[in-house]
Write a protein that holds these residues in place. Sequence first.
Motif, PDB file in Angstrom:
ATOM      1  N   TYR A 423      41.606  33.808  34.431  1.00 44.78           N
ATOM      2  CA  TYR A 423      41.284  32.702  33.524  1.00 44.78           C
ATOM      3  C   TYR A 423      42.528  31.859  33.229  1.00 44.78           C
ATOM      4  CZ  TYR A 423      39.865  30.087  29.406  1.00 44.78           C
ATOM      5  OH  TYR A 423      39.609  29.070  28.519  1.00 44.78           O
ATOM      6  N   LEU A 424      43.625  32.512  32.890  1.00 49.46           N
ATOM      7  CA  LEU A 424      44.856  31.782  32.586  1.00 49.46           C
ATOM      8  C   LEU A 424      45.384  31.069  33.826  1.00 49.46           C
ATOM      9  CD1 LEU A 424      46.663  34.347  30.244  1.00 49.46           C
ATOM     10  CD2 LEU A 424      45.549  32.216  29.575  1.00 49.46           C
ATOM     11  N   TRP A 425      45.246  31.711  34.980  1.00 50.92           N
ATOM     12  CA  TRP A 425      45.709  31.081  36.222  1.00 50.92           C
ATOM     13  C   TRP A 425      44.925  29.795  36.495  1.00 50.92           C
ATOM     14  CZ3 TRP A 425      49.403  30.689  39.697  1.00 50.92           C
ATOM     15  CH2 TRP A 425      49.112  30.108  40.932  1.00 50.92           C
ATOM     16  N   LEU A 426      43.607  29.899  36.419  1.00 50.45           N
ATOM     17  CA  LEU A 426      42.766  28.732  36.691  1.00 50.45           C
ATOM     18  C   LEU A 426      42.975  27.639  35.650  1.00 50.45           C
ATOM     19  CD1 LEU A 426      39.444  30.518  37.714  1.00 50.45           C
ATOM     20  CD2 LEU A 426      40.968  29.225  39.205  1.00 50.45           C
ATOM     21  N   ARG A 427      43.126  28.034  34.410  1.00 52.38           N
ATOM     22  CA  ARG A 427      43.189  27.060  33.320  1.00 52.38           C
ATOM     23  C   ARG A 427      44.511  26.301  33.296  1.00 52.38           C
ATOM     24  NH1 ARG A 427      39.575  25.948  28.595  1.00 52.38           N
ATOM     25  NH2 ARG A 427      40.671  24.166  27.746  1.00 52.38           N
ATOM     26  N   PHE A 428      45.612  26.995  33.562  1.00 54.55           N
ATOM     27  CA  PHE A 428      46.930  26.376  33.365  1.00 54.55           C
ATOM     28  C   PHE A 428      47.741  26.168  34.637  1.00 54.55           C
ATOM     29  CE2 PHE A 428      45.864  28.167  29.237  1.00 54.55           C
ATOM     30  CZ  PHE A 428      46.218  27.141  28.381  1.00 54.55           C
ATOM     31  N   PHE A 429      47.350  26.819  35.732  1.00 54.81           N
ATOM     32  CA  PHE A 429      48.180  26.714  36.944  1.00 54.81           C
ATOM     33  C   PHE A 429      47.432  26.121  38.133  1.00 54.81           C
ATOM     34  CE2 PHE A 429      50.136  29.912  34.307  1.00 54.81           C
ATOM     35  CZ  PHE A 429      51.503  29.655  34.439  1.00 54.81           C
ATOM     36  N   ALA A 430      46.191  26.539  38.357  1.00 59.77           N
ATOM     37  CA  ALA A 430      45.461  26.108  39.549  1.00 59.77           C
ATOM     38  C   ALA A 430      44.847  24.722  39.389  1.00 59.77           C
ATOM     39  CB  ALA A 430      44.366  27.124  39.888  1.00 59.77           C
ATOM     40  N   LEU A 431      44.333  24.433  38.184  1.00 62.17           N
ATOM     41  CA  LEU A 431      43.613  23.171  37.954  1.00 62.17           C
ATOM     42  C   LEU A 431      44.530  22.108  37.361  1.00 62.17           C
ATOM     43  CD1 LEU A 431      40.267  24.620  36.537  1.00 62.17           C
ATOM     44  CD2 LEU A 431      40.826  24.000  38.903  1.00 62.17           C
TER      45      LEU A 431
END
Length: 431
Positions: A423-431
């Motif tokens: 969730y944190l990866w998608l929210r702050f790094f991937a998107l």
Amino acid sequence: MSVIAWTAVAVFTVAYVLIATEKINRVAVALGGASIMLALGATDAEHAFFSEEAGIDWNVIFLLLGMMLIVGVLKQTGLFEYVAIWSAKKARGRPFPVMVILIVVTAVVSAALDNVTTVLLIAPVTLLVCDRLGVPPVPFLIAEVLASNIGGAATLVGDPPNIIIASRSGLGFNDFLAVLAPFVLVVLVVLLLLSRIMFRSAFRHDPQRAARVMALRERDAIRDPRLVALSLAVLAAVLVAFVLHTVLHLEPSVVALLGGLLLLALSRLDPTEIAQEVEWPTLIFFAGLFVMVGGLVETGVIDQLAHAATSAVQGQLWPATMLMLWASAGLSAIVDNIPYVATMSPIVAELVQAEGGVDKAQVLWWALAIGADLGGNATAVGASANVVVLGIADRAGHRITFWQFTRYGLIVTVITVALAVPYLWLRFFAL
């Protein structure tokens, strides 16, 4: 570091150990530690009482006080008992649907009110419903307290660590809703699935007992319909003001305090009686804790720790995020998450500043919040709500041992914290 700095570290460490082991009342420890910090000169009255960075965070104190006043009035109405009985009847006395409804109700209420207060009010009614259904109450109580800690993570006011983080970071009520509420919804669904598996032996349906539950009149629980309507109206206004606080230019602490005092004035209840419902020891504990942490700030300890952490991370934000998430979850499982977050907040603030204060760096605050809030589910002493429920169960003759709670809480914690990684990866790094 200076001698005073090392002494301040020693005082704080001893106080922290005493708070974690609960050998001495935590309020006495916090006040004692604060007094020693003042006597040593690690901090002074000006910084302890008036400094925004190194003193008592009055925004936290008054936000909690205002919400406690609202809950104190709500407690007099019987509304919480009404909701619990209504839930059991909606499930038609079937154990698992009853648990599902109680979990959802507990999580939703914990998002709007303090999770400790929520379990304090709902747990006794759960004991009543389980007795009528003829099912063991321990699985229901454990599931509820897990739900309260998860639901409390969704909003700024749902869990005390979030209040501290909001005050230190500048993040608002809407920020918590936007970032944490969607994640909490997913985690709540996971908790329901896990509860169906972990507590499957408790779901024995007895048609005769179910019929008795259906005979309960939830309306009998309401002691003052006028006060129910008034309380809900004020609470709704407070929550709306939380959402619009940037437009209204009112801090959440001011909104909560105004709402609490307004409801107290309109309720026609004895102010002394409502004041007794306020958790004054909790507020005093916070004050003492802030003074102790302020002593570490003033002596330069926090600054040195922040520089060391910044050097170790060296701009690697994702490893820093994972370290913050899992370390927070692990430490919050062992000690109460309130003193942990109070100690870590100044360090995280320095780390975010070292990253230039960019939006992506805010992920460190969310990692701290998720780790601390969900990590509290791991053990019986990880969060204040856990301790409250164990006490209620013990007084009712249904003792929950440390390991009985932990074997369920640890499973839920590991799975839910693991969900935070993508969730944190998608929210702050991937998107």
